[in-house]
Design an enzyme around this catalytic site. Sequence first.
Site, PDB file in Angstrom:
ATOM      1  CG  ASP A 102      -1.749   1.192   1.406  1.00  0.00           C
ATOM      2  OD1 ASP A 102      -1.978   1.900   0.403  1.00  0.00           O
ATOM      3  OD2 ASP A 102      -2.209   1.453   2.536  1.00  0.00           O
ATOM      4  CG  ASP A 289      -3.859   4.712  -1.336  1.00  0.00           C
ATOM      5  OD1 ASP A 289      -3.187   3.679  -1.207  1.00  0.00           O
ATOM      6  OD2 ASP A 289      -4.721   5.062  -0.523  1.00  0.00           O
TER       7      ASP A 289
END
Length: 407
Positions: A102, A289
């Site tokens: 992530d 992201d």
Amino acid sequence: MGFIRDNLPKVASPSPPRMLYSLSLPLLLVSTCHAAALNSHHPTPHVIKLQSRVAPREATLRRRALNPTTVPLADFFLGTDLQWYGNISVGTPPQDISVVFDTGSSTLEFASTMCKSSCDNQVRFDQNKSSTFVDKKTTSSITFSTGVGVDPVIGENYRLELRAAEDTVTVGGLVAKNVALNLITSQTAKFAINPFSGIQGMSAQAEGFFAGLIAQGLPSLFSLYVTPNAIGGAELTVGGIDSSKFNGTLTYAPNSTPGTADWTLTSPMIAVNGKTTPLLRRSRDVFFDSGTSNILFSTDTTEAIYALISPNITAHASEPGTYGIACSLIPTLPAVIDLGFVDTNGKAFNLTIPSSELSVGPFADAPETCQTLINAFDGLELVGGSVLKHYYSVWDVGKQRIGFAAI
């Protein structure tokens, strides 16, 4: 910026080879016993040049550096091709744990045996089976601004309870010791559908296992190849770039917030189907992201984009922040969204989201209405999987830039 460091090994001066000692004594005797004779003839001194046996600096660095490694990624999110995860190993002996890599977070957290029924769907790490596990005996909680899927985050519906610890972490065969991590001891119900056990932060500041590998000589970058499930072969390359996975050359854009954990690029313009508006020409910093499935823009930007696609796209009242349109209309709509950026040489380029990404599937409470890919979220402008799946991306921590190439 603690992730930039001198990785060159310090080389001690070696002892001279034994043969040099055996030569030095006779030479010394000659120069002592016959000093007068030598001085009277004024001979030319004979110089013996000695060369160090220390290896060249470059060769030493090559021996110390770690080679890049690749981690296969599995595709997840209810068939919408917007979330990817892969395995790491934790502890001694190693226990396999699956995580989302992530770029929107910094830390490592995963389900543990301390997490009871709320983690029933995940593989749980057993700290009692690791000889290298260190319990830090401190607890905390974390609430996420974006969730696993495409539903909006409301209140604290994505919240983890954590216990700090430290252990050995292995990624793609590369080992980092004494890595800070967090064991999930409880989680909210929204995490229950996850097939993966946790989240490995890959922020713009190298931390955790990545910082440990960089200290061992691994290049300070990683690459993502996140393909649709139908294509397969998605992967994360840590410490390198797999040029066989993309066409042409990489275009790099500078991180607009260097020195922070955020991966952000400045966008001077958004266009939809070749058109734009004064609002969409406003400069904005956009977060990148890999742990978020779709797109978040402020309410005014979201509605300006949808206005250029169709007046039939409207807010879905039961899920604040979401929008939708009749599923039957989706195939009729052109919805090419161009996100404009500027590369490291000052040249403009676009990242393009095709019409195929417009729908992320029907709403649970209105199956005839399909949710559209952009959610309204005031105070945060962010793109995730719906952008990244169309490009090979390189996240260069050392040079604070992100590179993109068409796949």
